[in-house]
Design a protein around this motif. Sequence first.
Motif, PDB file in Angstrom:
ATOM      1  N   PHE A  72      86.540 -28.413 117.904  1.00 34.10           N
ATOM      2  CA  PHE A  72      86.696 -26.964 118.066  1.00 34.10           C
ATOM      3  C   PHE A  72      87.423 -26.632 119.368  1.00 34.10           C
ATOM      4  CE2 PHE A  72      85.436 -22.584 118.807  1.00 34.10           C
ATOM      5  CZ  PHE A  72      85.468 -22.039 117.537  1.00 34.10           C
ATOM      6  N   GLN A 106      86.857 -18.518 122.447  1.00 33.72           N
ATOM      7  CA  GLN A 106      85.660 -19.061 121.809  1.00 33.72           C
ATOM      8  C   GLN A 106      85.544 -20.542 122.135  1.00 33.72           C
ATOM      9  OE1 GLN A 106      85.084 -17.739 117.486  1.00 33.72           O
ATOM     10  NE2 GLN A 106      87.294 -17.543 117.758  1.00 33.72           N
ATOM     11  N   PHE A 107      84.330 -20.975 122.356  1.00 35.22           N
ATOM     12  CA  PHE A 107      84.078 -22.420 122.412  1.00 35.22           C
ATOM     13  C   PHE A 107      82.616 -22.673 122.059  1.00 35.22           C
ATOM     14  CE2 PHE A 107      83.840 -20.802 126.774  1.00 35.22           C
ATOM     15  CZ  PHE A 107      82.583 -21.216 127.188  1.00 35.22           C
ATOM     16  N   LYS A 108      82.404 -23.858 121.494  1.00 27.04           N
ATOM     17  CA  LYS A 108      81.036 -24.222 121.126  1.00 27.04           C
ATOM     18  C   LYS A 108      80.283 -24.772 122.330  1.00 27.04           C
ATOM     19  CE  LYS A 108      81.839 -24.943 116.189  1.00 27.04           C
ATOM     20  NZ  LYS A 108      81.802 -25.877 115.037  1.00 27.04           N
ATOM     21  N   GLN A 122      77.416 -22.724 126.249  1.00 24.84           N
ATOM     22  CA  GLN A 122      77.389 -22.926 124.802  1.00 24.84           C
ATOM     23  C   GLN A 122      77.577 -21.603 124.060  1.00 24.84           C
ATOM     24  OE1 GLN A 122      73.489 -25.122 124.620  1.00 24.84           O
ATOM     25  NE2 GLN A 122      74.688 -26.544 123.364  1.00 24.84           N
ATOM     26  N   ASN A 123      78.224 -21.722 122.906  1.00 34.60           N
ATOM     27  CA  ASN A 123      78.268 -20.634 121.930  1.00 34.60           C
ATOM     28  C   ASN A 123      78.906 -19.361 122.491  1.00 34.60           C
ATOM     29  OD1 ASN A 123      77.666 -19.759 119.263  1.00 34.60           O
ATOM     30  ND2 ASN A 123      75.922 -18.563 120.041  1.00 34.60           N
ATOM     31  N   PHE A 124      80.060 -19.503 123.109  1.00 33.47           N
ATOM     32  CA  PHE A 124      80.716 -18.334 123.710  1.00 33.47           C
ATOM     33  C   PHE A 124      81.792 -17.767 122.780  1.00 33.47           C
ATOM     34  CE2 PHE A 124      79.723 -17.331 128.172  1.00 33.47           C
ATOM     35  CZ  PHE A 124      78.734 -18.259 128.407  1.00 33.47           C
ATOM     36  N   ASP A 125      81.805 -16.474 122.693  1.00 35.17           N
ATOM     37  CA  ASP A 125      82.867 -15.736 122.003  1.00 35.17           C
ATOM     38  C   ASP A 125      83.114 -14.482 122.832  1.00 35.17           C
ATOM     39  OD1 ASP A 125      84.574 -14.313 120.414  1.00 35.17           O
ATOM     40  OD2 ASP A 125      83.457 -14.617 118.556  1.00 35.17           O
ATOM     41  N   VAL A 126      84.099 -14.555 123.721  1.00 33.04           N
ATOM     42  CA  VAL A 126      84.327 -13.492 124.704  1.00 33.04           C
ATOM     43  C   VAL A 126      85.664 -12.821 124.416  1.00 33.04           C
ATOM     44  CG1 VAL A 126      84.554 -12.950 127.153  1.00 33.04           C
ATOM     45  CG2 VAL A 126      83.056 -14.812 126.420  1.00 33.04           C
ATOM     46  N   THR A 127      85.625 -11.520 124.311  1.00 34.50           N
ATOM     47  CA  THR A 127      86.850 -10.745 124.118  1.00 34.50           C
ATOM     48  C   THR A 127      87.055  -9.824 125.315  1.00 34.50           C
ATOM     49  OG1 THR A 127      86.611 -10.782 121.711  1.00 34.50           O
ATOM     50  CG2 THR A 127      88.045  -9.095 122.638  1.00 34.50           C
ATOM     51  N   ILE A 137      80.984  -9.890 125.023  1.00 33.16           N
ATOM     52  CA  ILE A 137      80.518 -11.267 124.854  1.00 33.16           C
ATOM     53  C   ILE A 137      79.687 -11.338 123.576  1.00 33.16           C
ATOM     54  CG2 ILE A 137      79.183 -13.151 125.875  1.00 33.16           C
ATOM     55  CD1 ILE A 137      79.675 -11.858 128.606  1.00 33.16           C
ATOM     56  N   ASN A 138      80.079 -12.219 122.702  1.00 26.90           N
ATOM     57  CA  ASN A 138      79.329 -12.511 121.482  1.00 26.90           C
ATOM     58  C   ASN A 138      78.903 -11.241 120.748  1.00 26.90           C
ATOM     59  OD1 ASN A 138      79.449 -14.988 122.929  1.00 26.90           O
ATOM     60  ND2 ASN A 138      77.822 -15.770 121.611  1.00 26.90           N
ATOM     61  N   GLU A 139      79.821 -10.339 120.611  1.00 28.62           N
ATOM     62  CA  GLU A 139      79.503  -9.080 119.923  1.00 28.62           C
ATOM     63  C   GLU A 139      79.036  -9.356 118.492  1.00 28.62           C
ATOM     64  OE1 GLU A 139      82.789  -6.461 119.991  1.00 28.62           O
ATOM     65  OE2 GLU A 139      81.741  -4.879 118.917  1.00 28.62           O
ATOM     66  N   GLY A 182      78.234 -12.599 117.543  1.00 34.55           N
ATOM     67  CA  GLY A 182      77.749 -13.971 117.581  1.00 34.55           C
ATOM     68  C   GLY A 182      78.810 -14.922 118.073  1.00 34.55           C
ATOM     69  N   GLY A 183      78.415 -16.185 118.185  1.00 39.02           N
ATOM     70  CA  GLY A 183      79.334 -17.205 118.670  1.00 39.02           C
ATOM     71  C   GLY A 183      79.723 -18.171 117.582  1.00 39.02           C
ATOM     72  N   PRO A 184      80.498 -19.200 117.936  1.00 38.83           N
ATOM     73  CA  PRO A 184      80.993 -20.136 116.922  1.00 38.83           C
ATOM     74  C   PRO A 184      79.980 -21.193 116.491  1.00 38.83           C
ATOM     75  CG  PRO A 184      81.872 -20.705 119.074  1.00 38.83           C
ATOM     76  CD  PRO A 184      81.100 -19.450 119.267  1.00 38.83           C
ATOM     77  N   LEU A 185      78.860 -21.333 117.226  1.00 45.19           N
ATOM     78  CA  LEU A 185      77.900 -22.382 116.877  1.00 45.19           C
ATOM     79  C   LEU A 185      76.962 -21.920 115.765  1.00 45.19           C
ATOM     80  CD1 LEU A 185      76.698 -24.100 120.181  1.00 45.19           C
ATOM     81  CD2 LEU A 185      77.611 -25.229 118.140  1.00 45.19           C
ATOM     82  N   PHE A 202      71.299 -21.659 117.035  1.00 46.92           N
ATOM     83  CA  PHE A 202      72.293 -20.580 117.066  1.00 46.92           C
ATOM     84  C   PHE A 202      72.665 -20.164 115.644  1.00 46.92           C
ATOM     85  CE2 PHE A 202      73.225 -22.820 121.113  1.00 46.92           C
ATOM     86  CZ  PHE A 202      72.998 -21.777 121.982  1.00 46.92           C
ATOM     87  N   VAL A 255      69.497 -17.321 117.444  1.00 45.84           N
ATOM     88  CA  VAL A 255      70.079 -16.711 118.648  1.00 45.84           C
ATOM     89  C   VAL A 255      71.593 -16.638 118.450  1.00 45.84           C
ATOM     90  CG1 VAL A 255      70.542 -17.080 121.104  1.00 45.84           C
ATOM     91  CG2 VAL A 255      68.256 -17.522 120.176  1.00 45.84           C
ATOM     92  N   CYS A 256      72.162 -15.455 118.662  1.00 45.66           N
ATOM     93  CA  CYS A 256      73.611 -15.336 118.454  1.00 45.66           C
ATOM     94  C   CYS A 256      74.372 -15.119 119.757  1.00 45.66           C
ATOM     95  CB  CYS A 256      73.933 -14.231 117.458  1.00 45.66           C
ATOM     96  SG  CYS A 256      73.657 -12.568 118.049  1.00 45.66           S
ATOM     97  N   GLY A 257      73.640 -15.046 120.868  1.00 48.18           N
ATOM     98  CA  GLY A 257      74.318 -14.872 122.143  1.00 48.18           C
ATOM     99  C   GLY A 257      74.765 -16.199 122.739  1.00 48.18           C
ATOM    100  N   ALA A 258      75.445 -16.099 123.862  1.00 49.86           N
ATOM    101  CA  ALA A 258      75.912 -17.298 124.559  1.00 49.86           C
ATOM    102  C   ALA A 258      74.785 -17.847 125.437  1.00 49.86           C
ATOM    103  CB  ALA A 258      77.129 -16.963 125.409  1.00 49.86           C
TER     104      ALA A 258
END
Lengths: 841, 177
Positions: free
Chosen positions: A729, A799-801, A827-832, B47-49, B51-54, B59, B68-71
């Motif tokens: 990813f 985004q990064f896992k 972990q689990n970041f999705d930043v706009t 941020i994670n509006e 959710g994230g990719p995991l 997650f 959990v959908c946040g970072a």
Amino acid sequence: MVSKLIKVMRLTALVACFIIALAMPAWAEMQALDDESLSGVSGQSGITLDVEFNTEVAEVAYFEDGQGIALQGVRLSSALDPEEYIEMRLALDILDDGTLAIAYKSGNQGRFSIEDIRFVDTPGVTPLTSDVSLGGLFLDFELDGLTEINGNATEYVIDTVFTLSNGRFGYRTNGNELFLDDFTLDYSAPGATLDFNLATGQIEYTSANQETELSVEAIRLSTNPANRGRSTDIDSGSTLSSYGSFWSKMASDLSIQLSAGGQEGVEGLTVDVQSTIERLDLAYGDDTDWASSGYWLGALGGAGSVSIDGLTIDILADPDSAGDPSKDNGVGLALGLDQAQVNLRFQDVVLGETKANIDAYLINSALPVSSIGSVEANLLLADGLYNGVARTNQVYLQAGGNADAGPQGLRLDTQLSLVSTNNESNFVYVDDGNALMLSRLEAYADGDITIDITAAGVQGSTEFFDGLRLGFEDLDFGYQVEGYRLGQDTGDSDALKTKQLQAATAIPGVSGGLFGLAGFPSLEGRLNGQITLGPGGNVGDEGIAINADISLTDGVMAKYLDADGNGVWLSGLNYDRHLRDMFLDLTNDGLLIYETESWGRMDVTDLRIGNKVSGASFGRVVLETYEQGSETLIVAGGAGEVCIGGRGVDATACQADGGRWDDRGGQGVSFISTRFFKQSVEAENKRNRFTWETGRIGEGTASVQNGTGLSLVFDNFTTNDGDGLNDTFGIQTERNLDVANAYVVKKAAGADSNGVVGNKGDVKVMNGDGSYRYVDPAALTSQDLNSLPLGIAVRTRTQFKEFDIDSVQLGHSSGQSDTLIYGLKFQNFDVTSDITTTVLD
Amino acid sequence: MMRSLVALVFLAFISFVVRAELASIDDSELADVTGQSGVYLSGEVSINENGGPLANGYFGDCADATKVCGARISVQTEQNGGWFVLDNIRGSIAFEGLTFQIREINSGFGGDGALFNAQVVEIGLPGTLRFDDFEYTLATSSTERPDDPGFQQVEIMGVEMSGDVTLEGNLLIFPTP
């Protein structure tokens, strides 16, 4: 006597004209002569010659002031077999009005080749194969055309139209060839004139309506010395790898004046050129069938002008021969320049289009294409000062190329000076009618550039790669802009020069392009290394493969630059970057850049604020990166419609949520990247690490000693899929770049720095004359909202896992270090983010 | 001591390459500041509006209340020790009027300005920050990843913010290596 002299000169001019016409830079659309003209070429009263040549000349040399340039091993023959004859039919006729008509048509594919181009001081001396040379050239062709020559009291009038088909043009060094394969050139120049001007002593050539069209089926590389001008390898029979296809079409007028005498000595040549480009279209295709298959990068709808004043051509000794013998590379062809000005604008730069769509667009520009917008370059090359140092324009073409590559190759001992005293040099980008000018661009270069066609392998102490190798040897360079100017595009870039000047910032996605060297507000340094452009991409058969090792030393880079010269500076910059098998392909989506492996190190002695030399420093920062399999896709089109500060799929929903709806149009450019940071390979100096060092010996002085202070080290940062095992990813980032409206809110009541008065919270609105006012947000009209100031809008989604940092260490001046953090995981970041940058009032 | 160091490192990481000294300055001191260049920034960060990719046992989608959908940011301060965690970080921040420019400080600050006599980075605070469902949880964890075997997490506190925050004045960052 005078009459005889004039006749001799006119004959000389006629010969020169013929040479010019045949060697004319190319691209043309075949233009039919009218029936009246053709009727004269009947063959009834003229001479028809069926000729066959197989001519070999050991040396043709041109001497001036005691030094010569020699074309050695010159041959005209059949292309298929050099032992066979080139066949040509010539039909010469004198028309009723006295016009000499020469029709020519090839009977087979001919070849004109030059084995070596060398600089000599004595003609006719047999060279050694180890003697350095510029390399060899060859041209394969079939000609079909007509040239008519008439004369009046003052000049010759020449109509030329020809098609060069089945063409092949190549450059060969040390057994390796790069060539345009299977090209067709259509050229027409009706009504061109040639004259010797007795008053000025110049030979004058003018061509008011010349049209050229060039179609190159493939651009191929051969690294088999047994191949000579072949599309397939002579041993394997396989088709030689191709970089892709090329097409261009141009309508222009051209004037050339030739004068005797160069920049030194009593002999030489001086050339002046003026050209107006009425229309220019350029395109590069990848895996294309020239119709609906394969994709192109195109610069379409070009127009502009070129003028060259005082281009001198001499054969001179290396200027370093006196002052710095270690850099003396012998006699070369010296090109000097008083001044050259280029103004060129392309209406659309398209990415990922088929040739069929491009052709349709050229017929009807209302048809949609994937365009990033318009671009315009205005450049003035002339003597000038850069940072107070006098710079000039002078290039010496010398023989030899890279010393380890073999005796053949090209070396350019280069001095360039791009000046912009009155903002003559700048770059303009237009996105949906909104223009961004990189204002008052100045630049210089001083050093050696080598050009070789190379094959993969190690020779001497140098590693070579397959392809066209550009080498840099102690090439000092610098560029800077005064800032950005933004405004509505009027088609006249001069109108932008009066717009308010905005501080220049590094633009995400753009800055750092071209191997980390381009797109910053300012960059200076010394460049060494090489960039090799090979054929073949990562998608399909064609494309460009790049292997590069770049080293920038003693550099200084601005990440941010105020109009007064203050900025955020990376001073004492030492930067190296290495690329292995980076592939460029054009796809349906755009330009895809895939990096098989890349690593680099950016070592900044001082991160300074303010003045680039004396500004206060945050200390030293070092960023090392190591990636495998990273890729970037460059796409036409920006962010489109966005909701800022709220949520909603349309304007109504967005505004209902307290947001601001912003339509950034269909143009713009997006950079979609995926980066994979890999585990360190310490033995090969490949790692991911960030280091910040302060408190060094000599801190705050010019003699600061790196490695003697206290350092904070973020070591071995890597990416993975959240499991610590796989990495598919990476870090995925999409950046949408637009020139768009900016919503600027007044932060305090009263007058701003320009004396414009408003209340706190008022919104800045532009007036038609470039001034502005502040408007209560409750009173904003739709016209006001369409007249907001312009800014650079960057929407970024990252985004990064998982992003790991192995450790954070505190290093002491003694060399010992303590671990502060034994693991840091994101972990689990999705930043706009959606940021618009505009001028601060 | 170690926690102080961790906090220090965290702050250093957030500011990344800059070392900053925060100081409030009054209007008279601002009058000593010269220079009119700079840039004005407006926009938002979310941020994670959605959710994230995991997607794993921990997650998942924001619509799934069991996930959990946040970072998540986790820090291990001792070798083979536990982890400090900022978990479930999500939400958005919008702003108008964040400014960035270079300023020269050569007076004021009780005489320190004249001694400093150099340029600084001035970040003009945007006046109003609009938080929209911004939240995070401070916790400690037994493992580096929440889907590792033996994972245990103790949530210390949660923070949720919505609405406008007023921020006025300037942040000056003094380079002092």
